[in-house]
Write an enzyme that holds these catalytic residues in place. Structure first.
Site, short mmCIF file in Angstrom:
data_model
loop_
_atom_site.label_atom_id
_atom_site.label_comp_id
_atom_site.label_asym_id
_atom_site.label_seq_id
_atom_site.Cartn_x
_atom_site.Cartn_y
_atom_site.Cartn_z
N LYS A 44 7.43 -3.10 3.41
CA LYS A 44 7.99 -4.35 2.93
C LYS A 44 7.35 -4.83 1.62
O LYS A 44 7.89 -5.73 0.97
CB LYS A 44 7.85 -5.44 4.00
CG LYS A 44 8.56 -5.12 5.30
CD LYS A 44 10.07 -5.11 5.16
CE LYS A 44 10.75 -5.04 6.51
NZ LYS A 44 12.22 -5.16 6.42
N ASP A 45 6.22 -4.26 1.25
CA ASP A 45 5.61 -4.63 -0.04
C ASP A 45 6.58 -4.40 -1.18
O ASP A 45 6.65 -5.18 -2.14
CB ASP A 45 4.36 -3.78 -0.31
CG ASP A 45 3.20 -4.14 0.60
OD1 ASP A 45 3.34 -5.05 1.43
OD2 ASP A 45 2.15 -3.50 0.47
#
Length: 326
Positions: A44-45
């Site tokens: 998700k970064d």
């Protein structure tokens, strides 16, 4: 000197690691895209930074503003890293089924954490969808991220993760398997891979209690499919705009127990200390086994790190209490 100017520059270029033991019954090669090598320890970064940068460009996010998002934890961590480097406040709205570690980690990186009940309808004013929207309306100079319907989520994976997998496999990938939550990962990677080779199969892993599999197969949003489940980060009781069902070739459902058991097997048999959705994903690969041939190259994506599930999946007492361990 070779260094990153800030932590955000270390996002991406995660390794592909061969699975050697759990998949030995399969005729094909299975490679895991291990996303916990990102600085926030999840895939998700990538999309968190992309969503922030796109909102900065078009003015939705103003200097000194407050970022507000409903998250199962990992998107919140990615947003927290971006907020720290870029000078924003962050409010994360999270459901009470998420692990305590996720909440503690978000607070450790400066986020304000608001906890909502899990077992309510999405339209309920107490749900984390509703609370996120309300806080965004009430907070001056704020931006509601809405990862479920934000196209930058899918675009980040189309621009980054998909090309990485294609390059790392030298275009030999035949199947891509991943758990589906917001849909950005499967839709972005799937779109890129199918543009390179339309014959690549894109398969989603769903969980019991989620609507994706039946909706994909029938076009019916069946509320009877919805009930509480334990697996974090995959499955939904809504249809996010980021799930492009036309790109997905099929779904399989994995039980909470199998997700937990296979997550522990990945740690003990492969040395991969990953989160619960990775257990779902690798069990999903095994459930698709009749589709694989000897020359196939199957890539499965592991979303996050096991460090966020120590009190649950990697705790024998919790596992016994849930009926997952004899």
């Amino acid at each position: 000197m070779n260094y990153a100017k800030n932590i955000l520059e270390t996002i991406g270029n995660t390794p592909l690691v061969q699975i050697n033991h759990i998949t030995k019954e399969l005729p094909c090669q299975v490679l895991a895209k291990v996303e916990y090598f990102n600085p926030g320890h999840s895939c998700k970064d990538r999309m968190a930074l992309k969503m922030v940068e796109d909102a900065e460009k078009d003015g939705r996010l103003q200097p000194g503003g407050t970022i507000i998002e409903g998250t199962s934890g990992n998107t919140g961590m990615g947003l927290a890293l971006a907020a720290i480097v870029k000078g924003y406040k962050l409010i994360c709205v999270i459901s009470d089924k998420q692990s305590k570690e996720k909440m503690d980690i978000l607070r450790a990186v400066g986020a304000e954490v608001v906890v909502c009940p899990t077992n309510v309808e999405p339209e309920d004013p107490r749900s984390y969808y509703s609370v996120s929207k309300r806080l965004a309306e009430e907070t001056p100079n704020s931006w509601y991220v809405n990862q479920y319907d934000n196209p930058s989520n899918t675009q980040a994976n189309y621009e980054q993760t998909g090309p990485e997998i294609w390059e790392q496999t030298k275009g030999r990938i035949t199947h891509f398997v991943v758990g589906v939550g917001t849909g950005g990962t499967i839709s972005g990677i799937g779109k890129y891979l199918k543009e390179q080779n339309p014959n690549v199969k894109i398969w989603g892993v769903d969980t019991y209690g989620s609507v994706f599999k039946k909706y994909h197969e029938t076009g019916v949003f069946d509320e009877n499919e919805i009930y509480p489940y334990v697996t974090e980060g995959i499955g939904e009781d809504i249809l996010p705009e980021n799930v492009d069902f036309s790109i997905i070739d099929g779904f399989t459902k994995v039980t909470d127990k199998d997700a937990a058991v296979y997550t522990r097997r990945l740690a003990k048999e492969e040395g991969l200390f990953v989160g619960m959705s990775a257990g779902s994903a690798i069990k999903g690969v095994l459930q698709f086994k009749e589709h694989f041939k000897p020359d196939d190259v199957v890539v499965v994506l592991f979303h996050d790190s096991g460090s966020r599930y120590v009190a649950k999946i990697f705790n024998d007492d919790w596992m016994k209490e849930m009926g997952y361990l004899d």
